[in-house]
Design a protein around this motif. Sequence first.
Motif, mmCIF file in Angstrom:
data_model
loop_
_atom_site.group_PDB
_atom_site.id
_atom_site.type_symbol
_atom_site.label_atom_id
_atom_site.label_comp_id
_atom_site.label_asym_id
_atom_site.label_seq_id
_atom_site.Cartn_x
_atom_site.Cartn_y
_atom_site.Cartn_z
ATOM 1 N N LEU A 211 -33.405 22.913 3.430
ATOM 2 C CA LEU A 211 -32.381 23.630 4.179
ATOM 3 C C LEU A 211 -31.204 22.675 4.324
ATOM 4 C CD1 LEU A 211 -34.468 25.359 7.002
ATOM 5 C CD2 LEU A 211 -33.776 26.269 4.784
ATOM 6 N N HIS A 212 -30.006 23.156 4.047
ATOM 7 C CA HIS A 212 -28.796 22.354 4.167
ATOM 8 C C HIS A 212 -27.990 22.916 5.334
ATOM 9 C CE1 HIS A 212 -29.421 20.398 0.244
ATOM 10 N NE2 HIS A 212 -29.961 21.547 -0.091
ATOM 11 N N THR A 213 -27.772 22.077 6.364
ATOM 12 C CA THR A 213 -27.038 22.535 7.540
ATOM 13 C C THR A 213 -25.915 21.560 7.857
ATOM 14 O OG1 THR A 213 -28.301 21.321 9.206
ATOM 15 C CG2 THR A 213 -29.215 23.429 8.512
ATOM 16 N N GLU A 214 -24.860 22.095 8.467
ATOM 17 C CA GLU A 214 -23.767 21.242 8.924
ATOM 18 C C GLU A 214 -24.235 20.387 10.096
ATOM 19 O OE1 GLU A 214 -20.633 23.949 9.920
ATOM 20 O OE2 GLU A 214 -20.287 24.505 7.844
ATOM 21 N N GLU A 215 -25.082 20.956 10.951
ATOM 22 C CA GLU A 215 -25.503 20.289 12.181
ATOM 23 C C GLU A 215 -26.532 19.186 11.940
ATOM 24 O OE1 GLU A 215 -23.984 24.285 12.861
ATOM 25 O OE2 GLU A 215 -25.592 23.553 11.609
ATOM 26 N N ARG A 216 -27.476 19.427 11.043
ATOM 27 C CA ARG A 216 -28.596 18.501 10.857
ATOM 28 C C ARG A 216 -28.660 17.881 9.468
ATOM 29 N NH1 ARG A 216 -32.205 20.844 15.026
ATOM 30 N NH2 ARG A 216 -30.809 20.631 16.796
ATOM 31 N N GLY A 217 -27.737 18.222 8.582
ATOM 32 C CA GLY A 217 -27.783 17.692 7.214
ATOM 33 C C GLY A 217 -28.877 18.382 6.419
ATOM 34 N N VAL B 255 -25.142 27.096 10.491
ATOM 35 C CA VAL B 255 -24.882 27.591 9.140
ATOM 36 C C VAL B 255 -25.886 26.907 8.220
ATOM 37 C CG1 VAL B 255 -23.206 27.718 7.267
ATOM 38 C CG2 VAL B 255 -22.448 27.972 9.641
ATOM 39 N N VAL B 256 -26.709 27.722 7.536
ATOM 40 C CA VAL B 256 -27.827 27.200 6.764
ATOM 41 C C VAL B 256 -27.791 27.734 5.334
ATOM 42 C CG1 VAL B 256 -30.345 27.093 6.602
ATOM 43 C CG2 VAL B 256 -29.257 27.083 8.833
ATOM 44 N N GLY B 257 -27.948 26.827 4.384
ATOM 45 C CA GLY B 257 -28.118 27.188 2.980
ATOM 46 C C GLY B 257 -29.489 26.724 2.529
ATOM 47 N N VAL B 258 -30.097 27.441 1.604
ATOM 48 C CA VAL B 258 -31.424 27.100 1.105
ATOM 49 C C VAL B 258 -31.280 26.493 -0.279
ATOM 50 C CG1 VAL B 258 -33.681 28.019 0.434
ATOM 51 C CG2 VAL B 258 -32.518 28.935 2.447
ATOM 52 N N GLY B 259 -31.941 25.356 -0.497
ATOM 53 C CA GLY B 259 -31.987 24.710 -1.805
ATOM 54 C C GLY B 259 -33.393 24.809 -2.368
ATOM 55 N N LEU B 260 -33.507 25.202 -3.621
ATOM 56 C CA LEU B 260 -34.801 25.371 -4.284
ATOM 57 C C LEU B 260 -34.864 24.417 -5.475
ATOM 58 C CD1 LEU B 260 -34.586 29.256 -4.432
ATOM 59 C CD2 LEU B 260 -35.844 27.917 -2.736
ATOM 60 N N VAL B 261 -35.924 23.635 -5.581
ATOM 61 C CA VAL B 261 -36.095 22.699 -6.693
ATOM 62 C C VAL B 261 -37.412 23.069 -7.379
ATOM 63 C CG1 VAL B 261 -36.285 20.289 -7.389
ATOM 64 C CG2 VAL B 261 -34.880 20.902 -5.401
ATOM 65 N N TYR C 23 -34.940 21.844 -11.960
ATOM 66 C CA TYR C 23 -33.735 22.603 -11.678
ATOM 67 C C TYR C 23 -33.554 22.674 -10.173
ATOM 68 C CZ TYR C 23 -34.077 24.283 -16.499
ATOM 69 O OH TYR C 23 -34.140 24.374 -17.858
ATOM 70 N N GLU C 24 -32.308 22.605 -9.720
ATOM 71 C CA GLU C 24 -32.017 22.776 -8.293
ATOM 72 C C GLU C 24 -31.004 23.895 -8.140
ATOM 73 O OE1 GLU C 24 -30.536 20.509 -4.237
ATOM 74 O OE2 GLU C 24 -30.760 19.345 -6.066
ATOM 75 N N ILE C 25 -31.343 24.872 -7.331
ATOM 76 C CA ILE C 25 -30.488 26.022 -7.052
ATOM 77 C C ILE C 25 -30.188 26.024 -5.558
ATOM 78 C CG2 ILE C 25 -30.369 28.549 -7.027
ATOM 79 C CD1 ILE C 25 -30.518 27.506 -9.832
ATOM 80 N N ARG C 26 -28.918 26.243 -5.198
ATOM 81 C CA ARG C 26 -28.555 26.402 -3.772
ATOM 82 C C ARG C 26 -28.102 27.828 -3.550
ATOM 83 N NH1 ARG C 26 -25.583 21.255 -1.170
ATOM 84 N NH2 ARG C 26 -25.773 22.441 0.754
ATOM 85 N N LEU C 27 -28.787 28.495 -2.637
ATOM 86 C CA LEU C 27 -28.431 29.865 -2.284
ATOM 87 C C LEU C 27 -27.260 29.841 -1.314
ATOM 88 C CD1 LEU C 27 -32.030 31.301 -1.753
ATOM 89 C CD2 LEU C 27 -30.670 31.246 -3.847
ATOM 90 N N SER C 28 -26.555 30.957 -1.213
ATOM 91 C CA SER C 28 -25.403 31.056 -0.313
ATOM 92 C C SER C 28 -25.812 30.752 1.119
ATOM 93 C CB SER C 28 -24.811 32.459 -0.364
ATOM 94 O OG SER C 28 -24.345 32.735 -1.659
#
Length: 149
Positions: A11-17, A39-45, A84-89
């Motif tokens: 999970l990629h967040t502005e608040e927690r990195g 605000v959270v984005g999901v990264g899949l590897v 592969y690494e994909i980041r969702l919106s």
Amino acid sequence: MKDFELLEIRLHTEERGRVDVPFAQSGPAPAIELPEGAVVGVGLVFRLGRDIDGLAFEDTRVREGSVLARTHTALGGFRAGGPYEIRLSAERLPVGRAHCGTYEVTGRFVDGDGQELAAGTYRVRLTHEPAAAGGGLPPEGPVPAAPPA
């Protein structure tokens, strides 16, 4: 090598990195705490043992036994290999005490024929974080006297 191997969910967040997600393929995963409104984005590897056309990630979000949302995100076609690494919106988490609590997210990877390649569950605990006291105003108290002229 397996046809599909999930290596990480982040999970990629502005608040927690960046937060690595414990993704349980059986049994409950420990919950990750995030503040309401984050605000959270999901990264899949992942890595592939064969070419896959029409790869998609589906997730189902459940709170207190009720399905709140289902999403289907088409990822595309990939050749064997990786990782592969994909980041969702990114999306904003709900705000308000009524939305706080633990959510269970079940993610599935499927190929273009709808065949499940991998599945697992992670949990997120949405927490209330009160605004700073005073709303950013200076603290109350005596006003210092102006310096003598």
